[in-house]
Design an enzyme around this catalytic site. Structure first.
Site, PDB file in Angstrom:
ATOM      1  N   LYS A 122     -42.740  17.867 -29.415  1.00 38.25           N
ATOM      2  CA  LYS A 122     -43.417  18.726 -30.405  1.00 38.25           C
ATOM      3  C   LYS A 122     -44.652  18.014 -30.919  1.00 38.25           C
ATOM      4  O   LYS A 122     -45.723  18.594 -31.037  1.00 38.25           O
ATOM      5  CB  LYS A 122     -42.514  18.909 -31.639  1.00 38.25           C
ATOM      6  CG  LYS A 122     -41.597  20.069 -31.620  1.00 38.25           C
ATOM      7  CD  LYS A 122     -40.972  20.180 -33.025  1.00 38.25           C
ATOM      8  CE  LYS A 122     -39.781  21.072 -33.021  1.00 38.25           C
ATOM      9  NZ  LYS A 122     -39.120  21.146 -34.333  1.00 38.25           N
TER      10      LYS A 122
ATOM     11  N   ASP B 249     -39.961  24.440 -37.311  1.00 38.93           N
ATOM     12  CA  ASP B 249     -38.611  24.752 -36.843  1.00 38.93           C
ATOM     13  C   ASP B 249     -38.758  25.842 -35.793  1.00 38.93           C
ATOM     14  O   ASP B 249     -39.433  26.845 -36.018  1.00 38.93           O
ATOM     15  CB  ASP B 249     -37.680  25.203 -37.971  1.00 38.93           C
ATOM     16  CG  ASP B 249     -36.229  25.081 -37.514  1.00 38.93           C
ATOM     17  OD1 ASP B 249     -35.767  23.940 -37.324  1.00 38.93           O
ATOM     18  OD2 ASP B 249     -35.571  26.108 -37.304  1.00 38.93           O
TER      19      ASP B 249
ATOM     20  N   PHE C  47     -41.025  20.895 -22.374  1.00 42.22           N
ATOM     21  CA  PHE C  47     -39.765  20.226 -22.714  1.00 42.22           C
ATOM     22  C   PHE C  47     -38.684  21.291 -22.948  1.00 42.22           C
ATOM     23  O   PHE C  47     -38.950  22.488 -22.822  1.00 42.22           O
ATOM     24  CB  PHE C  47     -39.942  19.328 -23.958  1.00 42.22           C
ATOM     25  CG  PHE C  47     -40.300  20.081 -25.225  1.00 42.22           C
ATOM     26  CD1 PHE C  47     -41.595  20.492 -25.468  1.00 42.22           C
ATOM     27  CD2 PHE C  47     -39.326  20.372 -26.188  1.00 42.22           C
ATOM     28  CE1 PHE C  47     -41.928  21.181 -26.639  1.00 42.22           C
ATOM     29  CE2 PHE C  47     -39.646  21.047 -27.365  1.00 42.22           C
ATOM     30  CZ  PHE C  47     -40.945  21.458 -27.585  1.00 42.22           C
TER      31      PHE C  47
ATOM     32  N   TYR D 200     -36.321  24.112 -23.264  1.00 39.30           N
ATOM     33  CA  TYR D 200     -35.993  25.313 -22.484  1.00 39.30           C
ATOM     34  C   TYR D 200     -37.169  25.828 -21.654  1.00 39.30           C
ATOM     35  O   TYR D 200     -37.060  26.886 -21.040  1.00 39.30           O
ATOM     36  CB  TYR D 200     -35.500  26.418 -23.433  1.00 39.30           C
ATOM     37  CG  TYR D 200     -34.239  26.035 -24.197  1.00 39.30           C
ATOM     38  CD1 TYR D 200     -32.996  26.039 -23.567  1.00 39.30           C
ATOM     39  CD2 TYR D 200     -34.293  25.664 -25.537  1.00 39.30           C
ATOM     40  CE1 TYR D 200     -31.841  25.674 -24.260  1.00 39.30           C
ATOM     41  CE2 TYR D 200     -33.147  25.301 -26.241  1.00 39.30           C
ATOM     42  CZ  TYR D 200     -31.925  25.310 -25.595  1.00 39.30           C
ATOM     43  OH  TYR D 200     -30.781  24.956 -26.278  1.00 39.30           O
ATOM     44  N   ASP D 201     -38.269  25.112 -21.615  1.00 36.39           N
ATOM     45  CA  ASP D 201     -39.440  25.595 -20.854  1.00 36.39           C
ATOM     46  C   ASP D 201     -39.128  25.927 -19.378  1.00 36.39           C
ATOM     47  O   ASP D 201     -39.658  26.911 -18.862  1.00 36.39           O
ATOM     48  CB  ASP D 201     -40.599  24.592 -20.931  1.00 36.39           C
ATOM     49  CG  ASP D 201     -41.379  24.693 -22.240  1.00 36.39           C
ATOM     50  OD1 ASP D 201     -41.574  25.821 -22.725  1.00 36.39           O
ATOM     51  OD2 ASP D 201     -41.785  23.651 -22.786  1.00 36.39           O
TER      52      ASP D 201
ATOM     53  N   ARG E 265     -45.744  27.924 -30.805  1.00 37.29           N
ATOM     54  CA  ARG E 265     -46.225  26.804 -31.634  1.00 37.29           C
ATOM     55  C   ARG E 265     -47.739  26.874 -31.806  1.00 37.29           C
ATOM     56  O   ARG E 265     -48.266  26.631 -32.898  1.00 37.29           O
ATOM     57  CB  ARG E 265     -45.793  25.482 -30.971  1.00 37.29           C
ATOM     58  CG  ARG E 265     -46.149  24.225 -31.762  1.00 37.29           C
ATOM     59  CD  ARG E 265     -45.350  23.017 -31.286  1.00 37.29           C
ATOM     60  NE  ARG E 265     -43.937  23.219 -31.526  1.00 37.29           N
ATOM     61  CZ  ARG E 265     -43.035  23.529 -30.562  1.00 37.29           C
ATOM     62  NH1 ARG E 265     -43.412  23.589 -29.292  1.00 37.29           N
ATOM     63  NH2 ARG E 265     -41.794  23.759 -30.870  1.00 37.29           N
TER      64      ARG E 265
HETATM   65  P1  ITT Z   1     -37.232  18.224 -35.532  1.00 42.48           P
HETATM   66  O1  ITT Z   1     -36.220  19.053 -36.323  1.00 42.48           O
HETATM   67  O2  ITT Z   1     -37.187  16.769 -35.877  1.00 42.48           O
HETATM   68  O3  ITT Z   1     -38.613  18.803 -35.599  1.00 42.48           O
HETATM   69  P2  ITT Z   1     -35.760  19.212 -33.210  1.00 42.48           P
HETATM   70  O4  ITT Z   1     -35.924  19.022 -31.731  1.00 42.48           O
HETATM   71  O5  ITT Z   1     -34.375  19.007 -33.783  1.00 42.48           O
HETATM   72  O6  ITT Z   1     -36.842  18.276 -33.961  1.00 42.48           O
HETATM   73  P3  ITT Z   1     -35.672  22.017 -33.957  1.00 42.48           P
HETATM   74  O7  ITT Z   1     -34.480  21.872 -34.844  1.00 42.48           O
HETATM   75  O8  ITT Z   1     -36.824  22.855 -34.435  1.00 42.48           O
HETATM   76  O9  ITT Z   1     -36.320  20.617 -33.585  1.00 42.48           O
HETATM   77  O10 ITT Z   1     -35.171  22.559 -32.567  1.00 42.48           O
HETATM   78  C1  ITT Z   1     -36.073  23.065 -31.670  1.00 42.48           C
HETATM   79  C2  ITT Z   1     -35.439  23.161 -30.293  1.00 42.48           C
HETATM   80  O11 ITT Z   1     -35.834  24.418 -29.711  1.00 42.48           O
HETATM   81  C3  ITT Z   1     -36.002  22.085 -29.379  1.00 42.48           C
HETATM   82  O12 ITT Z   1     -35.246  20.905 -29.427  1.00 42.48           O
HETATM   83  C4  ITT Z   1     -35.967  22.785 -28.034  1.00 42.48           C
HETATM   84  O13 ITT Z   1     -34.677  22.740 -27.513  1.00 42.48           O
HETATM   85  C5  ITT Z   1     -36.260  24.240 -28.390  1.00 42.48           C
HETATM   86  N1  ITT Z   1     -37.714  24.490 -28.319  1.00 42.48           N
HETATM   87  C6  ITT Z   1     -38.572  24.696 -29.364  1.00 42.48           C
HETATM   88  N2  ITT Z   1     -39.834  24.855 -28.939  1.00 42.48           N
HETATM   89  C7  ITT Z   1     -39.786  24.724 -27.598  1.00 42.48           C
HETATM   90  C8  ITT Z   1     -40.766  24.762 -26.596  1.00 42.48           C
HETATM   91  O14 ITT Z   1     -42.058  24.898 -26.890  1.00 42.48           O
HETATM   92  N3  ITT Z   1     -40.379  24.603 -25.344  1.00 42.48           N
HETATM   93  C9  ITT Z   1     -39.077  24.435 -25.022  1.00 42.48           C
HETATM   94  N4  ITT Z   1     -38.093  24.346 -25.906  1.00 42.48           N
HETATM   95  C10 ITT Z   1     -38.435  24.513 -27.199  1.00 42.48           C
END
Ligand code: ITT
Length: 206
Positions: free
Chosen positions: A12, A78, A161, A163-164, A190
């Protein structure tokens, strides 16, 4: 102005730095700001969870150095994947779905398997991203971005990364893991949420 981005997710962070590259601000990760924190994401929506992360990290920075916090904006993301055939799962549980330590290769394989009977439009899905900003003085700003697509029949692509590799974009004939970083950022959940936040921040005249 200094922006601290409240995430522990390196992928992210990489996208965020690139998307917000045009802002005249120093962008730091939580770690770089010395505020690494595992926030309890107990909200019931993406927006609530983003707000919790931004406010908790802002409070932590303020406790450490009130003067510096007065010149700092904390942003939090999130996000997650909503699969319609699975009733919106994994949704806000995207990071924890099927276990935090399960590899994405495995999670993606299981989702494809769960959709083995789904055809055409039944495979619809979307990525959602909520961005929350905590500003000096206790105010907040919130934005939301979505990217619509379908669950692919097989994993493809090495970029991005999470689920892409299973997120198929019919208009490109590719998954979002097969797009370049700039191509993904131009259309992603995003990218949309962060550009909307950038607009709001510019109006703040900080
Ligand atoms: P932070 O809370 O520290 O930011 P996290 O990975 O735990 O990190 P989230 O709770 O927001 O973040 O979970 C987001 C999840 O959703 C992430 O780990 C991926 O599995 C998925 N995800 C979000 N955006 C994505 C993207 O652009 N491409 C692929 N998967 C995505």
């Amino acid at each position: 102005m200094r922006i601290v981005f409240a995430t522990g997710n390196k992928d992210k962070m990489r996208e965020v730095r690139r998307i917000l590259g045009g802002l005249n601000a120093e962008i730091l990760s939580m770690k770089e700001a010395g505020a690494e924190f595992d926030v309890d994401e107990n909200g019931s929506s993406f927006s609530e969870n983003a707000r919790i992360k931004a406010d908790v990290v802002y409070a932590l920075l303020e406790e450490k150095d009130p003067d510096l916090a007065g010149k700092t904006i904390v942003l939090a993301d999130d996000s997650g994947l909503e699969v319609d055939y699975l009733g919106g799962e994994p949704g806000i549980y995207s990071a924890r779905y099927l276990g935090r330590d399960t590899s994405y290769e495995e999670k993606n394989r299981i989702i494809i398997e769960r959709l083995s009977d789904a055809k055409g439009k039944e495979r619809s899905a979307r990525f959602v991203c909520a961005i929350a900003a905590a500003l000096p003085g206790g105010r907040g700003l919130d934005t939301l971005g979505k990217m619509e697509g379908q669950i692919a029949f097989e994993q493809a692509g090495e970029n991005g990364f999470g689920y892409d590799p299973i997120f198929f974009l019919p208009e490109y004939g590719k998954t979002s893991a097969e797009l370049t970083e700039d191509e993904k950022n131009a259309i992603s959940h995003r990218g949309k949420a962060l550009r909307a936040m950038e607009e709001l921040l510019r109006k703040e005249d900080l």
